[in-house]
Enzyme design. Sequence first.
Site, PDB file in Angstrom:
ATOM      1  N   GLU A   8       0.814  -1.216   0.000  1.00 15.58           N
ATOM      2  CA  GLU A   8       0.000   0.000   0.000  1.00 15.58           C
ATOM      3  C   GLU A   8       0.850   1.269   0.000  1.00 15.58           C
ATOM      4  O   GLU A   8       0.323   2.369  -0.163  1.00 15.58           O
ATOM      5  CB  GLU A   8      -0.933   0.016   1.228  1.00 15.58           C
ATOM      6  N   CYS A   9       2.151   1.123   0.184  1.00 13.74           N
ATOM      7  CA  CYS A   9       3.064   2.265   0.320  1.00 13.74           C
ATOM      8  C   CYS A   9       3.799   2.512  -1.000  1.00 13.74           C
ATOM      9  O   CYS A   9       4.509   1.636  -1.501  1.00 13.74           O
ATOM     10  CB  CYS A   9       4.069   1.963   1.436  1.00 13.74           C
ATOM     11  N   GLY A  10       3.651   3.723  -1.534  1.00 12.89           N
ATOM     12  CA  GLY A  10       4.314   4.071  -2.790  1.00 12.89           C
ATOM     13  C   GLY A  10       5.826   4.001  -2.696  1.00 12.89           C
ATOM     14  O   GLY A  10       6.492   3.543  -3.630  1.00 12.89           O
ATOM     15  N   ARG A  32       6.711   0.387  -2.876  1.00  7.30           N
ATOM     16  CA  ARG A  32       6.533  -0.134  -4.241  1.00  7.30           C
ATOM     17  C   ARG A  32       7.654   0.335  -5.156  1.00  7.30           C
ATOM     18  O   ARG A  32       8.161  -0.427  -5.989  1.00  7.30           O
ATOM     19  CB  ARG A  32       5.175   0.301  -4.817  1.00  7.30           C
TER      20      ARG A  32
END
Length: 143
Positions: A11-13, A16
Amino acid sequence: MTDIVIYHNPECGTSRNALAIIRNAGIEPHVVEYLKTPPSRALLESLIERAAMTPRALLREKGTPFADLGLDNPDLTDAELIDAMMAHPILINRPLVVSPLGVKLCRPSEEVLDLIPAAQRGAFAKEDGEQVVDAAGNRVTGS
């Protein structure tokens, strides 16, 4: 084969992007979704030590129970901060990356480039469009 582990939150950019940079070097890391499979206390303590950081430096404030738990209290011990991370893994900041070159909290995500013992295989831009690696596989430095 290079053994890299990323403690990842999909969920964390930032997480990612770090994962994508590792893959851009042709490496498929071992991905640990630490919210589903939190590290043991001994492993977390080892990662903190190997990253040469303090438990407080690994604490994530945004989107966590940090304030509700009073974790901004400077009198809390390292053990108490680790207790909180064990009880609430969302408090562990990410991405934490382990490679043969060391352990590091990769914020911003391009910090992971210091831990990858292989060349980037081409250009890479983060999800927001910021170019971090050029077409020749070289790190792009900020102006």
